[in-house]
Design a protein around this motif. Structure first.
Motif, PDB file in Angstrom:
ATOM      1  N   ARG B 156      15.226  -2.022 -44.943  1.00 54.69           N
ATOM      2  CA  ARG B 156      15.651  -1.299 -43.748  1.00 54.69           C
ATOM      3  C   ARG B 156      14.923   0.039 -43.665  1.00 54.69           C
ATOM      4  N   ALA B 157      14.837   0.743 -44.803  1.00 58.32           N
ATOM      5  CA  ALA B 157      14.163   2.039 -44.804  1.00 58.32           C
ATOM      6  C   ALA B 157      12.683   1.883 -44.467  1.00 58.32           C
ATOM      7  N   PHE B 158      12.058   0.836 -44.996  1.00 56.95           N
ATOM      8  CA  PHE B 158      10.623   0.674 -44.772  1.00 56.95           C
ATOM      9  C   PHE B 158      10.326   0.271 -43.328  1.00 56.95           C
ATOM     10  N   ILE B 159      11.164  -0.611 -42.768  1.00 57.90           N
ATOM     11  CA  ILE B 159      10.927  -1.099 -41.405  1.00 57.90           C
ATOM     12  C   ILE B 159      11.028   0.050 -40.397  1.00 57.90           C
ATOM     13  N   ALA B 160      11.833   1.070 -40.724  1.00 56.16           N
ATOM     14  CA  ALA B 160      11.940   2.223 -39.823  1.00 56.16           C
ATOM     15  C   ALA B 160      10.576   2.884 -39.600  1.00 56.16           C
ATOM     16  N   SER B 161       9.649   2.709 -40.555  1.00 49.78           N
ATOM     17  CA  SER B 161       8.344   3.361 -40.418  1.00 49.78           C
ATOM     18  C   SER B 161       7.337   2.498 -39.656  1.00 49.78           C
ATOM     19  N   ILE B 162       7.743   1.282 -39.253  1.00 53.39           N
ATOM     20  CA  ILE B 162       6.821   0.422 -38.488  1.00 53.39           C
ATOM     21  C   ILE B 162       7.115   0.596 -36.996  1.00 53.39           C
ATOM     22  N   PRO B 163       6.102   1.029 -36.196  1.00 53.62           N
ATOM     23  CA  PRO B 163       6.374   1.316 -34.784  1.00 53.62           C
ATOM     24  C   PRO B 163       6.834   0.071 -34.018  1.00 53.62           C
ATOM     25  N   ARG B 164       7.799   0.287 -33.149  1.00 58.06           N
ATOM     26  CA  ARG B 164       8.340  -0.802 -32.330  1.00 58.06           C
ATOM     27  C   ARG B 164       7.312  -1.351 -31.360  1.00 58.06           C
ATOM     28  N   ASP B 165       6.296  -0.529 -31.024  1.00 58.36           N
ATOM     29  CA  ASP B 165       5.251  -0.972 -30.099  1.00 58.36           C
ATOM     30  C   ASP B 165       4.654  -2.294 -30.538  1.00 58.36           C
ATOM     31  N   LEU B 166       4.548  -2.454 -31.865  1.00 56.75           N
ATOM     32  CA  LEU B 166       3.944  -3.676 -32.388  1.00 56.75           C
ATOM     33  C   LEU B 166       4.767  -4.896 -31.991  1.00 56.75           C
ATOM     34  N   ASP B 167       6.119  -4.814 -32.162  1.00 50.76           N
ATOM     35  CA  ASP B 167       6.965  -5.946 -31.780  1.00 50.76           C
ATOM     36  C   ASP B 167       6.811  -6.194 -30.280  1.00 50.76           C
ATOM     37  N   GLU B 168       6.836  -5.076 -29.521  1.00 50.69           N
ATOM     38  CA  GLU B 168       6.829  -5.229 -28.067  1.00 50.69           C
ATOM     39  C   GLU B 168       5.527  -5.850 -27.569  1.00 50.69           C
ATOM     40  N   ALA B 169       4.406  -5.454 -28.180  1.00 50.79           N
ATOM     41  CA  ALA B 169       3.124  -6.053 -27.801  1.00 50.79           C
ATOM     42  C   ALA B 169       3.166  -7.561 -28.013  1.00 50.79           C
ATOM     43  N   ALA B 170       3.727  -7.979 -29.154  1.00 49.10           N
ATOM     44  CA  ALA B 170       3.801  -9.413 -29.456  1.00 49.10           C
ATOM     45  C   ALA B 170       4.738 -10.116 -28.481  1.00 49.10           C
ATOM     46  N   ILE B 171       5.858  -9.422 -28.111  1.00 50.81           N
ATOM     47  CA  ILE B 171       6.820 -10.033 -27.193  1.00 50.81           C
ATOM     48  C   ILE B 171       6.182 -10.222 -25.819  1.00 50.81           C
ATOM     49  N   VAL B 172       5.420  -9.204 -25.387  1.00 53.08           N
ATOM     50  CA  VAL B 172       4.734  -9.306 -24.105  1.00 53.08           C
ATOM     51  C   VAL B 172       3.760 -10.495 -24.109  1.00 53.08           C
ATOM     52  N   ASP B 173       3.124 -10.710 -25.249  1.00 54.65           N
ATOM     53  CA  ASP B 173       2.206 -11.842 -25.382  1.00 54.65           C
ATOM     54  C   ASP B 173       2.936 -13.182 -25.447  1.00 54.65           C
ATOM     55  N   GLY B 174       4.264 -13.134 -25.395  1.00 49.11           N
ATOM     56  CA  GLY B 174       5.026 -14.372 -25.347  1.00 49.11           C
ATOM     57  C   GLY B 174       5.496 -14.900 -26.694  1.00 49.11           C
ATOM     58  N   ALA B 175       5.436 -14.074 -27.738  1.00 54.36           N
ATOM     59  CA  ALA B 175       5.910 -14.539 -29.044  1.00 54.36           C
ATOM     60  C   ALA B 175       7.431 -14.624 -29.048  1.00 54.36           C
ATOM     61  N   ARG B 176       7.964 -15.637 -29.713  1.00 53.01           N
ATOM     62  CA  ARG B 176       9.417 -15.769 -29.828  1.00 53.01           C
ATOM     63  C   ARG B 176       9.896 -14.953 -31.023  1.00 53.01           C
ATOM     64  N   PRO B 177      11.210 -14.626 -31.065  1.00 57.95           N
ATOM     65  CA  PRO B 177      11.708 -13.728 -32.109  1.00 57.95           C
ATOM     66  C   PRO B 177      11.246 -14.100 -33.522  1.00 57.95           C
ATOM     67  N   LEU B 178      11.315 -15.390 -33.886  1.00 59.73           N
ATOM     68  CA  LEU B 178      10.921 -15.778 -35.236  1.00 59.73           C
ATOM     69  C   LEU B 178       9.430 -15.560 -35.474  1.00 59.73           C
ATOM     70  N   GLN B 179       8.633 -15.822 -34.401  1.00 58.11           N
ATOM     71  CA  GLN B 179       7.189 -15.607 -34.541  1.00 58.11           C
ATOM     72  C   GLN B 179       6.885 -14.131 -34.726  1.00 58.11           C
ATOM     73  N   VAL B 180       7.584 -13.282 -33.969  1.00 57.01           N
ATOM     74  CA  VAL B 180       7.368 -11.842 -34.127  1.00 57.01           C
ATOM     75  C   VAL B 180       7.623 -11.448 -35.568  1.00 57.01           C
ATOM     76  N   PHE B 181       8.724 -11.939 -36.118  1.00 54.47           N
ATOM     77  CA  PHE B 181       9.065 -11.555 -37.489  1.00 54.47           C
ATOM     78  C   PHE B 181       8.038 -12.072 -38.497  1.00 54.47           C
ATOM     79  N   PHE B 182       7.748 -13.373 -38.434  1.00 51.40           N
ATOM     80  CA  PHE B 182       6.899 -13.950 -39.483  1.00 51.40           C
ATOM     81  C   PHE B 182       5.420 -13.615 -39.313  1.00 51.40           C
TER      82      PHE B 182
END
Lengths: 286, 274
Positions: B156-182
């Motif tokens: 949890r502490a480490f993930i706080a340092s990863i910018p959310r922009d990265l998840d959002e970019a992947a989501i915009v590209d159509g990645a599903r939640p599990l794909q974003v994570f893995f």
């Protein structure tokens, strides 16, 4: 319509179900089973009988008292020695990297291995410790055979094994103190000792909180080292709650054993909760 | 001033050597002696060096029990650490990315595991009810439950340092939640994953108490249980006892040499908040 989250809660399902079934369910069940006469065949409700027994049988009371004493002694020693070692090992002494590794390594070694090793080193006549003491004319005590000393000897070994972790946490804490504070103190004419008390101790307080909490909790829960070194003996002199819990389980007194477990939860909560409050308050004030 | 640093360094080395190193030298020397010599428990060098013979004797003792123990301990450690990494990262990810009342509740709930000691006998009862008592997979799940709090804390502490922009970019590209994570998040967690693997492996490999309760039976022995059982068997053969202690000390030593930095990172995490 509500948008579906991209962070679904079901991601947590596998972890939480394992944790719930194997940790939370037994913890809640223990509250009931501690009120029963429970053996491998049946559990019969008996009210507070187990608890009454825990606080009236002298050897069980001994276990409770020993647990608290052990936790306090090891916590105080680890905190003080850990801070002093950390100050030494951040002062730029020759070879401090290697020294840090030497002090820390025992933390990673098997507790049973450490326990058995020291059991041999603490042998009353042949053990290395007493042989070394005899060279300087001291007649070493029966570290593990003297009932009033046995638990203290185990505590010393626990400090030997755990002080490296305290030192490591303090080193991380010391690294966050800006050198400006020492500079300012020096300009004001503070001596080394004054700098330690007025600058280091207050500013390293968050690390102290962690060291005290960690060592108290692990001290209260300790089982393996006691079991490897003395098995609670001689007699019941070095029994702690965790070893009493195991002994009662082995003898088939499952209800009594579980009551010991509940007493251990309560003890940890009663000791840790006010301490957390006090530490946080001091942290805000300083 | 410079000279003083050397003197303090030399004195500290001498003290550290006596207190922390000599016990290990004692183990090594005695592991190479004959039974009669090691019974004296002294520091004299062996008159007859018999390292290999002691090693084979320990390995062969009780019908190669030590090999079985190493096998079982490895299965438990690898299985539990693998699950801890995936489960812990998933929990840490959702808790950090989706702040809510429910998330805070789950976090507090998982952290209780760091403080409260497990209720052992009721756990045995639960394990019996679901037919996992005395099984290696039961032991693996137990280690997952007990190690979860610390693992989630680190992730949890480490993930706080990863910018959310990265998840959002992947989501915009159509990645599903599990794909974003893995595909996106998990690869970025590598540094903390190495820390989790190293710290949890050592903790689980060295665990004695829980296998003692939940894994009785000769075919289920683990390395720590074997060491403990050999103590009574080797009363007259201290050399073999010390050889056994040496064998359980070497794996953490190797890990320590290679992963010093990650161990330090893991052990001090959460220690310094300010």
């Amino acid at each position: 319509m509500k948008r579906k989250s991209h962070y679904p809660y079901w991601f947590m399902l596998p972890a939480i179900s394992v944790f719930f079934v194997l940790f939370i369910v037994p913890t809640l069940a223990s509250l009931y089973f501690s009120l029963t006469i429970w053996d491998p065949f049946e559990a019969r409700f008996s009210g507070f009988e187990n608890y009454v027994q825990f606080f009236s049988e002298p050897f069980l009371v001994r276990g409770v008292v020993n647990t608290v004493g052990f936790a306090i002694v090891t916590c105080v020693l680890k905190t003080i020695l850990g801070l002093l070692l950390a100050v030494l090992l951040t002062s730029g002494v020759w070879g401090q990297g290697l020294l840090r590794s030497i002090v820390f390594f025992p933390v990673l070694v098997s507790t049973i291995g450490v326990g058995l090793l020291f059991q041999e080193m603490m042998h009353p006549t042949q053990g290395a410790i007493n042989v070394a003491l005899s060279w300087i004319g001291i007649n070493g005590p029966g570290w593990l055979t003297n009932p009033s000393l046995a638990l203290f000897s185990v505590a010393l070994v626990d400090v030997w094994r755990g002080v490296g972790l305290a030192t490591l946490i303090y080193i991380a804490g010391l690294a966050t103190i800006s050198p400006d504070y020492y500079e300012a103190a020096r300009i004001d004419g503070a001596t080394r000792l004054q700098q330690f008390w007025r600058v280091t101790v207050p500013l390293v307080w968050p690390a102290t909180t962690t060291v005290v909490m960690l060592s108290l909790i692990s001290g209260l829960r300790l089982f393996d080292l006691v079991w490897a070194m003395t098995r609670g003996g001689p007699g019941f002199s070095s029994d702690v709650l965790a070893s009493v819990i195991y002994k009662q389980y082995q003898s088939g007194f499952w209800g009594l054993s579980t009551a010991g477990n509940v007493i251990l939860f309560i003890m940890i909560a009663v000791i840790i909760a006010p301490l957390t409050y006090w530490f946080n308050k001091r942290e805000v004030e300083s | 001033m410079k000279r003083r640093q050397y003197v303090i360094g030399a004195v500290s080395f001498a003290v550290a050597f006596v207190i922390f190193v000599i016990p290990f030298i004692f183990v090594v020397i005695n592991a190479m002696k004959s039974a009669a010599e090691s019974a004296r428990l002294d520091f004299r060098l062996p008159q007859k060096w018999q390292f290999w013979q002691n090693l084979t004797d320990v390995v062969q003792a009780r019908d190669y029990m030590l090999l079985l123990a190493y096998f079982n301990s490895t299965v438990i450690t690898v299985g539990a650490v693998t699950l801890l990494v995936i489960f812990g990262a998933l929990v840490g990810y959702v808790l950090q990315r989706r702040p809510s009342r429910f998330s805070s509740f789950v976090y507090a709930f998982v952290l209780t595991g760091l403080m409260i000691p497990p209720a052992v006998v009721p756990t045995i009862w639960v394990l019996q009810e679901i037919n996992l008592f005395k099984t290696l997979h039961g032991m693996i799940l137990i280690q997952v439950a007990y190690g979860l709090g610390f693992t989630v804390l680190l992730y949890r502490a480490f993930i706080a340092s990863i910018p959310r922009d990265l998840d959002e970019a992947a989501i915009v590209d159509g990645a599903r939640p599990l794909q974003v994570f893995f595909r996106v998040i998990l690869p970025l967690l590598e540094p903390v994953t190495v820390t989790v693997i190293v710290v949890q492996s050592i903790a689980i490999f060295n665990d004695f108490t829980h296998p003692l309760y939940y894994l009785p039976g000769r075919e289920n022995v683990t390395v720590q249980l074997t060491l403990y059982n050999f103590q009574s068997q080797f009363v007259s053969q201290m050399n073999l006892l010390f050889m056994n202690i040496l064998l359980v000390t070497i794996p953490p030593l190797i890990v320590f040499i290679f992963f010093n930095r990650q161990i330090v990172a893991g052990m001090t995490s959460g220690a310094v908040k300010g």
